[in-house]
Write a protein that holds these residues in place. Structure first.
Motif, short mmCIF file in Angstrom:
data_model
loop_
_atom_site.label_atom_id
_atom_site.label_comp_id
_atom_site.label_asym_id
_atom_site.label_seq_id
_atom_site.Cartn_x
_atom_site.Cartn_y
_atom_site.Cartn_z
N TYR A 32 0.83 -1.19 0.00
CA TYR A 32 0.00 0.00 0.00
C TYR A 32 0.87 1.25 0.00
CZ TYR A 32 -2.88 3.64 2.21
OH TYR A 32 -3.49 4.82 2.52
N LYS A 33 1.88 1.23 0.86
CA LYS A 33 2.80 2.37 0.96
C LYS A 33 3.53 2.59 -0.37
CE LYS A 33 6.96 2.03 2.38
NZ LYS A 33 8.32 2.44 2.49
N GLN A 49 1.26 4.00 -2.98
CA GLN A 49 1.01 5.41 -2.67
C GLN A 49 2.17 6.27 -3.14
OE1 GLN A 49 -1.16 7.38 -0.68
NE2 GLN A 49 -2.75 5.84 -0.83
N LEU A 50 3.39 5.80 -2.79
CA LEU A 50 4.58 6.58 -3.14
C LEU A 50 4.75 6.66 -4.65
CD1 LEU A 50 7.22 5.44 -0.53
CD2 LEU A 50 6.22 7.69 -0.78
N LYS A 93 1.20 8.55 -6.20
CA LYS A 93 0.53 9.66 -5.53
C LYS A 93 0.57 10.95 -6.33
CE LYS A 93 -0.45 11.42 -1.18
NZ LYS A 93 -0.04 12.13 -0.06
N HIS A 94 1.73 11.26 -6.85
CA HIS A 94 1.87 12.56 -7.51
C HIS A 94 1.75 12.45 -9.01
CE1 HIS A 94 2.78 14.33 -3.73
NE2 HIS A 94 3.73 13.46 -3.52
#
Lengths: 251, 246
Positions: free
Chosen positions: A14-15, A18-19, A22-23
């Motif tokens: 999940y992390k 996200q990383l 995310k952007h």
């Protein structure tokens, strides 16, 4: 507490996702666009040159998506311990979970792109029948192979940061030494022995059996893939165990 | 009869250290260090330490004398090269400044991941942890939803400290986090540490400020060159520590 490792993995994946996304506006779609872009280039540049290959677009595509998966995973895995050094130093989490989560993250985005590509492949006249299911064990085997190559790179990269850089430098060379854009047939006979030392050659062979010719993977090449995967797995476990206690002092 | 919480027996930890400062293959080849470019640099040397349940122990020592390594060994992050390290109570995550924070992610995501990685997977409890962290740290929800790379050092300290102390850990390890943060927050942290202590937790406290050690701990040790040079009351340990600089 049961299944703690499973949950930890879930959160690490999940992390990572996200990383990773995310952007970015397009997120997952990138794992589709990236190979697609290369496909267009190769189609434009080489389709005339390799006109003897039947259905060249499908031929390139089937190799490309696996290459992108392989090189992307190795890239991420070679940095995994360095990237997570702050967690390794402060939390009591089994260190092997970091590369595993990294591989799972790559697998998830690979599969997301792969589903779209199956659509594209059918459009490019992929012969769809029951043998296409062979791709599932191939993906699993290929993931294990990729993971162990990445684990070796990641473990060594803790001690010598140039392992990661070296890998990035050799990456394009490996790309052209692997029959992705060209066929196995054009390799001159006197060099074919050396080409066959490349494990990716054999993986691509069985992948193309399934996704290009639409038949079952050939026995000899499949066995070779299983053998080479077992060897790399053993080697990676050996290297990881030898180096893991030195991680903290070198991160 | 007091119960032993932590039992270190002849623990030695050494770091694998690059012998000639070689960090790349280029140097490795040029300097011809083909035979074992690494050497073991001892950090902790035959440490014998017993900490009893409910005790609060202050750890003093100069920079680089092995204080953080000692905590990491107790936390199980480092395996000692020699000796045994037994911990009989549940370990909470090590509390060091900004450790474990993923700077690209928001405060809330960090709290979630930090909790998950230290063994708290329950969605409901994580939600309540987020609430109490927000409460304790006095960071607004807006701030918690910002990526932590935009935080100031003080805000990072608030986040890191709050996410550990809102629970009631059995063993709390604090590694020089009180130094940052404003006066008000420092007082709040000390109060909270006292509460946790009253509730029967064992506390390991690393600090460079002997006054803080005196305030929080009864017992103190001094680390010098990887050895315990003094073990006794925190008042005496502080004196020994201050003597190092005279």
């Amino acid at each position: 507490m049961k299944n703690t490792k499973g949950y930890t993995l879930y959160f690490l994946v999940y992390k990572n996702l996200q990383l990773k996304y995310k952007h970015s506006l397009l997120g997952f779609v990138w794992s589709f666009i990236h190979p697609l872009f290369y496909l267009l280039i190769f189609n434009f540049v080489f389709s005339k040159a390799f006109s003897e290959i039947e259905n060249y677009s499908l031929f390139v595509l089937s190799g490309l998506i696996f290459w992108v998966y392989f090189s992307g995973s190795c890239n991420q895995l070679s940095q995994t311990f360095v990237k997570n050094s702050h967690l390794i130093k402060s939390l009591q989490v089994k260190k092997i979970l970091y590369p595993i989560s990294e591989q799972l993250t790559e697998l998830v985005s690979f599969l997301a792109g792969f589903i779209l590509f199956i659509g594209l492949m059918i459009y490019l006249n992929l012969n769809v029948n029951i043998t296409i299911l062979y791709i599932i064990p191939i993906i699993i085997l290929f993931s294990i192979f990729t993971f162990s190559v990445g684990l070796i790179l990641g473990s060594l990269n803790v001690f010598f940061r140039d392992v990661g850089i070296l890998w990035n430098t050799l990456n394009p060379a490996l790309f052209y030494l692997t029959p992705i854009a060209y066929s196995f047939v054009i390799i001159p006979a006197q060099y074919s022995f050396y080409f066959k030392l490349n494990p990716l050659y054999h993986f691509l062979y069985i992948i193309r059996n399934v996704l290009h010719q639409g038949c079952a993977p050939e026995f000899y090449h499949s066995m070779f893939c299983i053998a080479i995967t077992s060897i790399t797995v053993l080697l990676s476990i050996l290297i990881y165990h030898k180096t893991k206690n030195g991680f903290i002092s070198n991160l | 009869m007091k119960q032993i919480a932590i039992d270190l027996n002849n623990v030695s930890v050494s770091y694998l250290h690059n012998r000639r400062g070689i960090y790349s293959i280029k140097d490795f080849v040029l300097k011809g260090a083909f035979f074992s470019p690494f050497e073991y640099k001892p950090v902790l040397n035959n440490i014998n330490l017993k900490v009893y349940k409910g005790e609060s122990l202050g750890i003093l020592g100069r920079n680089g004398e092995g204080k953080s390594t000692l905590l990491r060994t107790i936390a199980g992050i480092i395996t000692p090269n020699k000796g045994t390290c037994k911990v009989h109570i549940e370990i909470s995550p090590l509390l060091a400044l900004g450790a474990g924070l993923e700077l690209e992610l928001t405060g809330i995501e960090n709290i979630k991941i930090y909790n998950a990685l230290s063994g708290n997977y329950n969605k409901k409890t994580i939600a309540s942890v987020i609430d109490s962290v927000a409460n304790f740290s006095e960071l607004s929800m807006e701030q918690l939803q910002m990526p932590t790379k935009m935080y100031s050092t003080g805000m990072l300290a608030r986040l890191a400290f709050s996410s550990v102390v809102t629970s009631q850990p059995d063993l709390m390890m604090i590694d020089e986090v009180l130094a940052v943060g404003d006066k008000g927050f420092q007082e709040k942290c000390k109060k909270r540490i006292h509460e946790i202590k009253q509730a029967g937790a064992t506390i390991l406290f690393v600090s460079h400020n002997p006054d803080e050690i005196l305030e929080i701990c009864e017992r103190g040790i001094c680390l010098e060159h990887g050895k315990i040079s003094y073990d006794g009351t925190s008042a005496e340990a502080s004196k020994t520590y201050l003597k190092l600089f005279n």
